[in-house]
Design an enzyme around this catalytic site. Structure first.
Site, PDB file in Angstrom:
ATOM      1  N   TYR A 156       0.512   0.375  -1.134  1.00 57.49           N
ATOM      2  CA  TYR A 156      -0.211  -0.891  -1.002  1.00 57.49           C
ATOM      3  C   TYR A 156       0.660  -2.056  -1.456  1.00 57.49           C
ATOM      4  CZ  TYR A 156      -3.480  -4.674  -1.828  1.00 57.49           C
ATOM      5  OH  TYR A 156      -4.098  -5.901  -1.828  1.00 57.49           O
ATOM      6  N   LYS A 160       2.271  -5.352   0.741  1.00 58.75           N
ATOM      7  CA  LYS A 160       2.077  -6.769   0.461  1.00 58.75           C
ATOM      8  C   LYS A 160       3.416  -7.478   0.259  1.00 58.75           C
ATOM      9  CE  LYS A 160      -2.306  -6.827   0.921  1.00 58.75           C
ATOM     10  NZ  LYS A 160      -2.916  -7.537   2.079  1.00 58.75           N
TER      11      LYS A 160
END
Length: 264
Positions: A156, A160
């Protein structure tokens, strides 16, 4: 849709930051195209918006953007309805908590597809039209974890970091146009994110004050409308993002690993 009003497409529109973006754009008179996985949830939001803002036209499209080919399908549906997207909000995303060697590969693949591939595809498809009109705005949902490695949420955080780098490159490419791309980097928010990631018992959730989604969305909205390149929402998060430029990644990883531990 109303011909004299601009239209905003918002992914992940039924909860969290996305739901707050719906409210902000409806308040300012934008027509809306709302995207999420579940038709029933979308229709509920659409009914709420139309009841509160009768002049606002709302179209809902149920689409799971973690599935290959879904971004092109969404674009084709929008074009099939003869709609022009003036503002694109790439908000949809999710994460997974746990050691990388133990987490499910299929889930990680869906995270990467939603957070990166669909975001890139939607950006390219709608950006081409914006550039040809020399008008348009895009908001990409980043995160403060884009500035640091995050053990137990490695994929994750890396996704980003990709969003941040990708957006900043686009900003340079578009500098001579009237099209702007903004990246919003919130910290941990009081949304369904941690529950969905099976991370609701972590220290970052249990021991810290989570950001108000309405405040985060407002910060992103104002930055987008001003044509800002990047906004980090929240004073504490601004300091954290700034300090990440001076603290070695190995130290940042230690701190984030502790925050991602289960408190129990």
């Amino acid at each position: 849709m109303t011909s004299n009003t601009k239209t905003t497409l918002i992914s992940g529109a039924t909860s969290g930051f996305g739901r707050e973006f719906v409210e902000l754009f409806a308040q300012d008179g934008y027509n809306l195209i709302l995207i999420a996985r579940h038709e029933q949830d979308l229709q509920k939001v659409a009914n709420e918006v139309k009841a509160k803002y009768p002049v606002c036209d709302v179209i809902v499209i149920a689409k799971d953007l973690s599935v290959p080919g879904s971004a092109q399908e969404l674009y084709d549906e929008v074009k099939g309805k003869n709609l022009t997207v003036d503002v694109l909000i790439n908000n949809a995303g999710f994460g997974s908590h746990g050691l990388f060697v133990e987490t499910a590969m299929e889930r990680e693949q869906k995270i990467m597809h939603l957070n990166m591939i669909s975001l890139v595809e939607l950006t390219k498809l709608f950006l081409k039209e914006m550039v040809s009109r020399n008008d348009g705005k895009i908001l990409q949902l980043g995160s403060t974890v884009a500035f640091m490695p995050v053990p137990k949420m490695a994929v994750y955080a890396a996704s980003k970091a990709f969003v941040l780098s990708f957006t900043e490159a686009l900003q340079h490419e578009l500098k001579d146009t009237n099209v702007t791309v903004t990246v919003l980097c919130p910290g941990a928010g009081d949304t369904e994110f941690f529950e969905r990631a099976d991370a609701e018992d972590t220290r970052i959730v249990q021991d810290t004050t989570l950001s108000d989604p309405a405040k985060v969305a407002r910060d992103g909205y104002e930055a987008l409308m001003s044509g800002d390149r990047r906004v980090v929402s929240g004073a504490k998060n601004k300091i954290q993002a700034f300090m990440s430029n001076f603290v070695p990644d190995s130290f940042l990883a230690v701190g984030m690993s502790k925050m991602m531990e289960d408190k129990s």
